[in-house]
Design a protein around this motif. Structure first.
Motif, PDB file in Angstrom:
ATOM      1  N   TYR A 151       3.616  -9.410   7.605  1.00 47.33           N
ATOM      2  CA  TYR A 151       4.952  -9.187   7.774  1.00 47.33           C
ATOM      3  C   TYR A 151       5.425  -9.426   6.377  1.00 47.33           C
ATOM      4  N   GLY A 152       4.741  -9.884   5.489  1.00 47.62           N
ATOM      5  CA  GLY A 152       4.891  -9.808   3.925  1.00 47.62           C
ATOM      6  C   GLY A 152       4.709  -8.483   3.300  1.00 47.62           C
ATOM      7  N   ILE A 153       3.712  -7.885   3.613  1.00 47.64           N
ATOM      8  CA  ILE A 153       3.331  -6.452   3.449  1.00 47.64           C
ATOM      9  C   ILE A 153       4.383  -5.652   3.971  1.00 47.64           C
ATOM     10  N   TYR A 154       4.962  -5.907   5.100  1.00 45.36           N
ATOM     11  CA  TYR A 154       5.923  -4.874   5.306  1.00 45.36           C
ATOM     12  C   TYR A 154       7.024  -5.088   4.621  1.00 45.36           C
ATOM     13  N   LEU A 155       7.371  -6.461   4.155  1.00 52.12           N
ATOM     14  CA  LEU A 155       8.714  -6.656   3.370  1.00 52.12           C
ATOM     15  C   LEU A 155       8.792  -5.821   2.099  1.00 52.12           C
ATOM     16  N   THR A 156       7.357  -5.684   1.629  1.00 47.86           N
ATOM     17  CA  THR A 156       7.215  -4.886   0.240  1.00 47.86           C
ATOM     18  C   THR A 156       7.721  -3.611   0.227  1.00 47.86           C
ATOM     19  N   PHE A 157       7.902  -2.925   1.610  1.00 45.99           N
ATOM     20  CA  PHE A 157       8.263  -1.726   1.650  1.00 45.99           C
ATOM     21  C   PHE A 157      10.030  -1.460   1.950  1.00 45.99           C
ATOM     22  N   TYR A 211       6.708  -1.129  -5.510  1.00 46.68           N
ATOM     23  CA  TYR A 211       5.292  -1.280  -6.199  1.00 46.68           C
ATOM     24  C   TYR A 211       5.754  -0.573  -7.752  1.00 46.68           C
ATOM     25  N   ALA A 212       6.425   0.536  -7.796  1.00 45.94           N
ATOM     26  CA  ALA A 212       6.715   1.201  -9.115  1.00 45.94           C
ATOM     27  C   ALA A 212       7.570   0.160  -9.877  1.00 45.94           C
ATOM     28  N   SER A 213       8.344  -0.509  -9.357  1.00 45.88           N
ATOM     29  CA  SER A 213       9.134  -1.777 -10.016  1.00 45.88           C
ATOM     30  C   SER A 213       8.158  -2.761 -10.576  1.00 45.88           C
ATOM     31  N   VAL A 214       7.186  -2.868  -9.711  1.00 47.80           N
ATOM     32  CA  VAL A 214       6.270  -4.002 -10.208  1.00 47.80           C
ATOM     33  C   VAL A 214       5.414  -3.562 -11.612  1.00 47.80           C
ATOM     34  N   TRP A 215       5.187  -2.204 -11.569  1.00 52.65           N
ATOM     35  CA  TRP A 215       4.626  -1.426 -12.525  1.00 52.65           C
ATOM     36  C   TRP A 215       5.325  -1.641 -13.920  1.00 52.65           C
ATOM     37  N   LYS A 216       6.632  -1.583 -13.486  1.00 55.41           N
ATOM     38  CA  LYS A 216       7.610  -1.353 -14.647  1.00 55.41           C
ATOM     39  C   LYS A 216       8.007  -2.720 -15.043  1.00 55.41           C
ATOM     40  N   ASP A 217       8.052  -3.718 -14.452  1.00 54.13           N
ATOM     41  CA  ASP A 217       8.479  -5.256 -14.821  1.00 54.13           C
ATOM     42  C   ASP A 217       7.587  -5.713 -15.934  1.00 54.13           C
ATOM     43  N   GLY A 238      12.082  -7.733  -1.909  1.00 56.77           N
ATOM     44  CA  GLY A 238      10.724  -6.902  -1.727  1.00 56.77           C
ATOM     45  C   GLY A 238       9.990  -6.810  -2.951  1.00 56.77           C
ATOM     46  N   VAL A 239      10.740  -6.399  -4.178  1.00 57.39           N
ATOM     47  CA  VAL A 239       9.840  -6.540  -5.455  1.00 57.39           C
ATOM     48  C   VAL A 239       9.067  -8.014  -5.760  1.00 57.39           C
ATOM     49  N   GLY A 240       9.575  -9.094  -5.054  1.00 55.21           N
ATOM     50  CA  GLY A 240       8.973 -10.091  -5.175  1.00 55.21           C
ATOM     51  C   GLY A 240       7.924 -10.221  -4.518  1.00 55.21           C
ATOM     52  N   GLN A 241       8.006  -9.834  -3.264  1.00 55.33           N
ATOM     53  CA  GLN A 241       6.542  -9.673  -2.213  1.00 55.33           C
ATOM     54  C   GLN A 241       5.590  -8.896  -3.060  1.00 55.33           C
ATOM     55  N   ALA A 242       6.126  -7.520  -3.459  1.00 55.77           N
ATOM     56  CA  ALA A 242       5.123  -6.564  -3.873  1.00 55.77           C
ATOM     57  C   ALA A 242       4.148  -7.280  -4.973  1.00 55.77           C
ATOM     58  N   GLU A 243       5.077  -8.036  -5.951  1.00 54.00           N
ATOM     59  CA  GLU A 243       4.465  -8.748  -6.934  1.00 54.00           C
ATOM     60  C   GLU A 243       3.376  -9.886  -6.567  1.00 54.00           C
ATOM     61  N   ALA A 244       3.803 -10.519  -5.485  1.00 46.35           N
ATOM     62  CA  ALA A 244       2.828 -11.513  -5.006  1.00 46.35           C
ATOM     63  C   ALA A 244       1.703 -10.862  -4.217  1.00 46.35           C
ATOM     64  N   LEU A 287      -4.219  -9.429  -4.855  1.00 47.36           N
ATOM     65  CA  LEU A 287      -5.332  -8.492  -4.923  1.00 47.36           C
ATOM     66  C   LEU A 287      -6.020  -8.715  -6.492  1.00 47.36           C
ATOM     67  N   LEU A 288      -5.384  -9.015  -7.662  1.00 44.93           N
ATOM     68  CA  LEU A 288      -5.984  -9.202  -8.807  1.00 44.93           C
ATOM     69  C   LEU A 288      -6.759 -10.526  -8.755  1.00 44.93           C
ATOM     70  N   VAL A 289      -6.189 -11.638  -8.250  1.00 45.73           N
ATOM     71  CA  VAL A 289      -6.791 -12.878  -8.296  1.00 45.73           C
ATOM     72  C   VAL A 289      -8.231 -12.672  -7.406  1.00 45.73           C
ATOM     73  N   ALA A 290      -7.957 -12.370  -6.025  1.00 40.55           N
ATOM     74  CA  ALA A 290      -9.206 -12.187  -5.302  1.00 40.55           C
ATOM     75  C   ALA A 290     -10.259 -11.309  -5.895  1.00 40.55           C
ATOM     76  N   GLY A 291      -9.895 -10.358  -6.519  1.00 39.71           N
ATOM     77  CA  GLY A 291     -10.868  -9.584  -7.429  1.00 39.71           C
ATOM     78  C   GLY A 291     -11.598 -10.072  -8.351  1.00 39.71           C
ATOM     79  N   ILE A 292     -10.727 -10.763  -9.103  1.00 41.58           N
ATOM     80  CA  ILE A 292     -11.402 -11.683 -10.235  1.00 41.58           C
ATOM     81  C   ILE A 292     -12.353 -12.489  -9.663  1.00 41.58           C
ATOM     82  N   THR A 293     -11.991 -13.389  -8.689  1.00 41.68           N
ATOM     83  CA  THR A 293     -12.709 -14.564  -8.088  1.00 41.68           C
ATOM     84  C   THR A 293     -13.902 -14.116  -7.319  1.00 41.68           C
ATOM     85  N   LEU A 294     -13.838 -12.860  -6.881  1.00 42.60           N
ATOM     86  CA  LEU A 294     -15.096 -12.494  -5.923  1.00 42.60           C
ATOM     87  C   LEU A 294     -16.125 -11.906  -6.987  1.00 42.60           C
TER      88      LEU A 294
END
Lengths: 447, 294
Positions: free
Chosen positions: B35-41, B59-65, B263-269, B274-281
């Motif tokens: 549902y959170g993923i849905y909210l990012t859109f 997601y564009a806003s995340v990039w620009k934030d 929406g932007v908050g969810q996208a940032e979350a 993804l970043l944290v999952a990537g780093i720990t893996l």
């Protein structure tokens, strides 16, 4: 194998128990909606009993409000009003939207002015209520959308420089006249005199909400006595067409702020202070002046050494006493009561409206507002006199028409983001040009 | 026994044991996540009854934030320093408290206790220490470094966060290292002693390589916990002074609930996840290669 079967049966029943109790617990965690919405409806049809709830976001009047609910029940025995508190530090918006997300909103919700618009689709239109005609002029402007007013103005709050009369009397050598402080120069003289009398001049409380939601907005509201011009100024800020660095009111206000920095008792470490320190040093007479509002009365009076004599000074923005803002203090309706229309039954909505009318027109209601909760009501028909010095002072400014509208409908994160910018300026980590730029950048990025 | 039965009854048996957990996991983790993923859109603000689909705009806003990336960088700095310090301190504690010191169980318990205190309480306690206790000691004893509140200065406030983090987690990681130390085979150590290896030599070439599994677990745990720090950040510094210690979790929360930009908050979350999952893996994958057999 047989024992395995019975074990299996035991496990299945255990799982069932877990699932059932989990569901039960789930329903139990939202008692307000099921018990009030349904309970209210069923019992309402049976015996005329209605139960309504009020989400209180003004923590300091919680006990008074609970007493008011009892007094209300004496007048209307068939209505039970239950008060739900918002935890200290939690924003009313957050709590109210959490209740809506859980499908269990309170019947009446106490919201900040700026939040009403967000909720308006879910709120009852109150335009037809009797108290509308008795409300102070303009008090419903910010909660009226498409000609419909969605909120009840609960309290007027104001802020400015609070002075301790005992300290300033001693400093000026006689009876201090607050009307004499109408310029930045006069304020500086007062600070100097206080310091000469052996006391620190003032304390600047560094909380982001105080600097961002109260002090900085004086530079918007002070632009003009005409509300339309102020709104235009905000629109220009959003469009990026304002140059704050050369704005007269902004610079005047920051000149006063520089003065505050200079005479601050916490000058050595200006960001280390807490809110609690303010009322303590002011009440004990260790400083003469504190920038804050009338909500601080309870805390100040618990340290009081000036026999309850305090008052407000305006925050001057120039050296011309005629300029707008130099004789006005900032005040506005701060808290609003709204009624839910989604989950509340018609009986509950009617009961909630009855409660609002009770506050305005019944003796016990007025007594609660003015005498018990020290609220400055936004209704012309309430003539009870205020008991505490700060409310009295604000009421005097209101009576004399010396009020500048507080900016109570700014974007939700304004206080936090620009409060941080103000802190940076206060700590000397940014100069005025940087501050002006940060403010402009914020406004152009806001949606 | 499972193999005796047919496919249906095997499934039923498995569901019997994993079903409730799967159900709970799905309802409180998977469904909200989707549902959170849905909210990012969407451009939902958290309360409005309507919201519109905005595609990838959030997601564009995340990039620009810029503030998001600034707080992410700050978090990386914080994670790097505190993970290193937590593990070094924890390992040293474990090493000395396994060497037969008198009263070592008492010390172990003592160092572990901070971990039993919730982050919120701990933050408030330390806030009081940093802004009241140390200041009054500093002023009375004339120690200038404690003369003013650490929490009012950006660099010192950051340092305060790290100190409290190390204090909180070192004890917990120490317990894992103690267990790891116990598992180093006695015969190897004995053989090394007979061969005349020094203590440092034993540590470097025997104990450390054999304890790689403990390091993997501890680094993973401290990475994940420090990346997601919120409670300590909120109660100790509130992100201040002037937002200079605002970690990324706090920024995401404020974006969603304070700026009402759900929406932007969810996208940032999600980006953070993804970043944290990537780093720990990556950390687990690469450190697994360091493992040796005794």
């Amino acid at each position: 194998m047989k024992s395995w079967k019975s074990l299996q049966a035991l496990l299945v029943s255990l799982v069932m128990v877990i699932v059932v109790t989990a569901c039960g617990g789930n329903a139990g965690s939202t008692p307000t909606d099921s018990s009030t919405a349904e309970g209210g409806a069923t019992s309402g049809s049976a015996s005329g009993e209605v139960k309504i709830t009020l989400l209180n976001s003004k923590g300091e009047i919680l006990t008074q409000l609970e007493d008011a609910a009892k007094a209300f029940k004496e007048d209307y025995p068939n209505i039970t009003l239950e008060i739900i508190p918002v935890a200290a530090g939690q924003s009313p918006f957050e709590k109210a939207s959490a209740l809506y997300a859980a499908n269990s909103p309170s019947t009446i919700t106490m919201l900040d002015t700026g939040d009403v618009e967000k909720f308006k689709d879910r709120l009852l239109d109150l335009s037809g209520e009797k108290w509308m005609s008795d409300a102070v002029d303009g008090s419903n402007d910010l909660t009226t959308f498409d000609g419909k007013n969605y909120a009840f103005p609960l309290s007027i709050e104001g802020y400015g420089f609070i002075y301790n009369k005992a300290v300033v009397d001693k400093a000026v050598g006689g009876s201090f006249d607050p009307a004499a402080i109408t310029t930045t120069k006069a304020l500086e003289d007062l600070f100097k005199k206080i310091e000469a009398s052996g006391t620190s001049a003032l304390i600047v409380s560094p909380m982001d909400w105080s600097l961002g939601a109260h002090y900085l907005p004086l530079s918007y509201a002070g632009q003009s006595a005409d509300k339309a011009a102020v709104n235009q100024f905000i629109a220009d800020l959003k469009a990026g067409s304002v140059d704050l660095a050369s704005n007269k009111v902004f610079n005047g206000l920051m000149d006063t702020f520089d003065l505050m920095k200079q005479y601050n008792i916490d000058k050595a470490s200006p960001l280390a202070g807490t809110y609690e320190r303010g009322p303590e040093v002011l009440g004990k007479g260790e400083v003469g002046v504190w920038f804050q509002g009338n909500w601080a009365w309870t805390e100040i009076s618990s340290f009081d050494t000036a026999s309850g004599e305090y008052g407000f000074l305006p925050v001057p923005v120039s050296n011309n006493p005629e300029d707008f803002g130099n004789t006005q203090i900032s005040a506005a309706v701060s808290k609003r009561l709204v009624i839910d229309k989604e989950k509340s039954t018609p009986e509950q909505q009617a009961a909630a409206k009855t409660f609002l009318e009770w506050l305005v027109y019944k003796e016990k209601g007025q007594d609660f507002l003015v005498n018990k909760a020290s609220i400055i009501p936004a209704f012309k028909n309430i003539t009870l006199e205020q008991k505490n010095a700060l409310a009295k002072s604000i009421q005097a400014y209101i009576t004399n028409g010396k009020i500048e509208e507080s900016m109570s409908a700014l974007p939700a994160d304004h206080w936090s983001k620009l409060g941080a910018s103000m802190q940076k300026y206060l700590a000397g980590a940014a100069d005025r040009a940087t501050l002006a730029k940060e403010i402009q950048d914020y406004w152009t990025s806001v949606k | 026994m499972i193999s005796e039965k047919g496919r249906w009854s095997r499934l039923r048996l498995r569901l019997l044991f994993t079903g409730p957990t799967l159900f709970a996991f799905a309802t409180v983790m998977i469904v909200p996540f989707l549902y959170g993923i849905y909210l990012t859109f969407t451009d939902w603000d958290g309360i409005s009854t309507t919201s519109t689909m905005v595609g990838f705009e959030n997601y564009a806003s995340v990039w620009k934030d810029a503030v998001f990336w600034k707080s992410f960088y700050l978090t990386l700095k914080y994670v790097f320093i505190s993970v290193a310090l937590v593990n070094v301190v924890a390992f040293l504690l474990a090493y000395f408290l396994s060497s037969g010191l008198k009263g070592q169980s008492f010390f172990r318990a003592g160092f572990f206790i901070p971990n039993l205190v919730g982050g919120i309480v701990l933050g408030f306690v330390w806030q009081f220490i940093f802004s009241n206790v140390l200041v009054s000691i500093g002023q009375k004893a004339g120690i200038s470094v404690f003369g003013t509140s650490w929490l009012a200065d950006p660099d010192k406030a950051f340092l305060a966060l790290i100190i409290v983090t190390v204090w909180q987690y070192a004890g917990y990681m120490m317990v894992i290292y103690v267990a790891g130390l116990m598992n180093v085979p006695k015969d190897i150590m004995e053989a090394a002693s007979i061969d005349g290896a020094t203590a440092f030599r034993k540590l470097r070439t025997m104990i450390l390589p054999l304890m790689v599994p403990s390091f993997i677990v501890c680094v993973f745990l401290s990475l994940q916990r420090t990346f997601m720090v919120y409670d300590l950040n909120l109660t100790l510094t509130k992100g201040g002074p002037f937002k200079s210690t605002e970690m990324v979790s706090m920024h995401v929360y404020e974006k969603a609930f304070l700026s009402r930009d759900y929406g932007v908050g969810q996208a940032e979350a999600l980006v953070l996840f993804l970043l944290v999952a990537g780093i720990t893996l990556l950390q687990v994958y690469f450190s697994k290669k360091l493992e040796v057999e005794a």
